[in-house]
Motif scaffolding. Structure first.
Motif, mmCIF file in Angstrom:
data_model
loop_
_atom_site.group_PDB
_atom_site.id
_atom_site.type_symbol
_atom_site.label_atom_id
_atom_site.label_comp_id
_atom_site.label_asym_id
_atom_site.label_seq_id
_atom_site.Cartn_x
_atom_site.Cartn_y
_atom_site.Cartn_z
ATOM 1 N N ARG A 38 56.916 139.315 64.579
ATOM 2 C CA ARG A 38 55.551 138.812 64.441
ATOM 3 C C ARG A 38 55.092 138.811 62.982
ATOM 4 O O ARG A 38 54.632 137.793 62.464
ATOM 5 N N VAL A 39 55.222 139.932 62.300
ATOM 6 C CA VAL A 39 54.769 140.023 60.915
ATOM 7 C C VAL A 39 55.651 139.162 60.007
ATOM 8 O O VAL A 39 55.164 138.552 59.058
ATOM 9 N N GLY A 40 56.938 139.080 60.327
ATOM 10 C CA GLY A 40 57.826 138.218 59.551
ATOM 11 C C GLY A 40 57.409 136.758 59.623
ATOM 12 O O GLY A 40 57.451 136.041 58.615
ATOM 13 N N GLU A 41 56.973 136.310 60.792
ATOM 14 C CA GLU A 41 56.493 134.927 60.933
ATOM 15 C C GLU A 41 55.230 134.708 60.104
ATOM 16 O O GLU A 41 55.069 133.665 59.469
ATOM 17 N N VAL A 42 54.347 135.695 60.095
ATOM 18 C CA VAL A 42 53.126 135.607 59.284
ATOM 19 C C VAL A 42 53.493 135.527 57.803
ATOM 20 O O VAL A 42 52.991 134.678 57.067
ATOM 21 N N LEU A 43 54.375 136.412 57.372
ATOM 22 C CA LEU A 43 54.792 136.419 55.966
ATOM 23 C C LEU A 43 55.442 135.095 55.570
ATOM 24 O O LEU A 43 55.127 134.534 54.519
ATOM 25 N N LEU A 44 56.335 134.598 56.406
ATOM 26 C CA LEU A 44 57.019 133.347 56.092
ATOM 27 C C LEU A 44 56.026 132.191 55.988
ATOM 28 O O LEU A 44 56.083 131.382 55.051
ATOM 29 N N LYS A 45 55.079 132.120 56.909
ATOM 30 C CA LYS A 45 54.057 131.073 56.871
ATOM 31 C C LYS A 45 53.219 131.172 55.601
ATOM 32 O O LYS A 45 52.955 130.161 54.931
ATOM 33 N N MET A 47 54.106 132.608 52.788
ATOM 34 C CA MET A 47 54.965 132.272 51.651
ATOM 35 C C MET A 47 55.121 130.764 51.513
ATOM 36 O O MET A 47 55.214 130.245 50.395
ATOM 37 N N MET A 48 55.105 130.059 52.626
ATOM 38 C CA MET A 48 55.167 128.594 52.570
ATOM 39 C C MET A 48 53.910 128.018 51.922
ATOM 40 O O MET A 48 53.986 127.007 51.223
ATOM 41 N N THR A 49 52.769 128.679 52.120
ATOM 42 C CA THR A 49 51.565 128.210 51.434
ATOM 43 C C THR A 49 51.687 128.440 49.927
ATOM 44 O O THR A 49 51.226 127.612 49.141
ATOM 45 N N LEU A 50 52.342 129.542 49.530
ATOM 46 C CA LEU A 50 52.594 129.773 48.106
ATOM 47 C C LEU A 50 53.518 128.681 47.553
ATOM 48 O O LEU A 50 53.310 128.194 46.444
ATOM 49 N N ASP A 52 53.699 125.658 48.570
ATOM 50 C CA ASP A 52 52.920 124.427 48.444
ATOM 51 C C ASP A 52 51.916 124.496 47.290
ATOM 52 O O ASP A 52 51.555 123.473 46.732
ATOM 53 N N GLU A 53 51.485 125.691 46.927
ATOM 54 C CA GLU A 53 50.502 125.880 45.861
ATOM 55 C C GLU A 53 51.103 125.850 44.463
ATOM 56 O O GLU A 53 50.449 125.417 43.522
ATOM 57 N N PHE A 54 52.317 126.344 44.321
ATOM 58 C CA PHE A 54 52.879 126.584 42.996
ATOM 59 C C PHE A 54 54.168 125.796 42.785
ATOM 60 O O PHE A 54 55.096 125.867 43.596
ATOM 61 N N GLU A 55 54.238 125.112 41.676
ATOM 62 C CA GLU A 55 55.430 124.327 41.325
ATOM 63 C C GLU A 55 56.651 125.219 41.117
ATOM 64 O O GLU A 55 57.773 124.784 41.318
ATOM 65 N N ILE A 56 56.448 126.472 40.726
ATOM 66 C CA ILE A 56 57.586 127.340 40.437
ATOM 67 C C ILE A 56 58.183 127.996 41.682
ATOM 68 O O ILE A 56 59.222 128.643 41.594
ATOM 69 N N VAL A 57 57.538 127.848 42.836
ATOM 70 C CA VAL A 57 58.120 128.359 44.078
ATOM 71 C C VAL A 57 58.894 127.209 44.718
ATOM 72 O O VAL A 57 58.311 126.271 45.247
ATOM 73 N N GLY A 58 60.216 127.293 44.625
ATOM 74 C CA GLY A 58 61.049 126.187 45.073
ATOM 75 C C GLY A 58 61.339 126.202 46.559
ATOM 76 O O GLY A 58 61.358 125.165 47.201
ATOM 77 N N ASP A 59 61.596 127.366 47.115
ATOM 78 C CA ASP A 59 61.975 127.440 48.520
ATOM 79 C C ASP A 59 61.618 128.819 49.045
ATOM 80 O O ASP A 59 61.598 129.798 48.297
ATOM 81 N N VAL A 60 61.327 128.884 50.320
ATOM 82 C CA VAL A 60 61.173 130.160 51.011
ATOM 83 C C VAL A 60 62.054 130.101 52.245
ATOM 84 O O VAL A 60 62.211 129.048 52.863
ATOM 85 N N ARG A 61 62.637 131.231 52.574
ATOM 86 C CA ARG A 61 63.555 131.241 53.714
ATOM 87 C C ARG A 61 63.704 132.673 54.233
ATOM 88 O O ARG A 61 63.365 133.630 53.548
ATOM 89 N N LEU A 67 63.288 138.181 53.928
ATOM 90 C CA LEU A 67 62.786 136.911 53.414
ATOM 91 C C LEU A 67 63.139 136.744 51.944
ATOM 92 O O LEU A 67 63.306 137.716 51.211
ATOM 93 N N GLY A 68 63.225 135.488 51.526
ATOM 94 C CA GLY A 68 63.489 135.182 50.128
ATOM 95 C C GLY A 68 62.570 134.084 49.630
ATOM 96 O O GLY A 68 62.201 133.177 50.379
#
Length: 139
Positions: A38-45, A47-50, A52-61, A67-68
């Motif tokens: 549950r918390v991992g899904e929240v964190l991943l979601k 992180m995906m907003t990060l 979308d916000e920042f050009e220097i965040v290339g991928d989250v997985r 998580l990375g």
């Protein structure tokens, strides 16, 4: 035995087995697998907003609480973030109370691996700290 290197970690002794068994019991009793999911899904979601916000965040997985977040100089080229900028973000997060690992081929991936007992409030705190550090060190 004198002709070869021999060692023993003593990991299979009765005390270590009892501790391992107690840990598995606690994980089950406290519902930590479900919490990790549950918390991992929240964190991943979040992180995906990060991403979308920042050009220097290339991928989250990742999955669960493993998580990375890959840091890049630009999303088009996917060139790894410069070491000094990566370290500055990492240090700011640490100073603000969030410990992250670093890894990847070029050392440009933040490894997020909190304990299984993390709460959603803890996760949001971590995201807030990362967002603040990214704002501070983004160009």
């Amino acid at each position: 035995m004198t002709k070869a290197l021999h060692f023993n970690t003593y990991g299979g002794n009765p005390m270590a087995c009892a501790v391992g068994s107690a840990v598995l019991d606690a994980i089950e009793e406290d519902g930590l697998q479900a919490n990790s999911r549950r918390v991992g899904e929240v964190l991943l979601k979040e992180m995906m907003t990060l991403r979308d916000e920042f050009e220097i965040v290339g991928d989250v997985r990742g999955k669960g609480l493993m998580l990375g977040m890959e840091m890049v100089q630009n999303k088009g080229t996917k060139e790894p973030l410069a070491v000094d900028q990566m370290n500055a973000i990492w240090e700011t997060c640490k100073e603000d109370g969030v410990l992250l690992g670093k890894g990847g081929l070029y050392g440009s991936v933040f490894r997020i691996k909190p304990p299984m007992c993390i709460t959603e409030a803890d996760a949001q705190f971590g995201i807030d700290v990362m967002r603040s550090a990214l704002k501070k060190h983004s160009m």
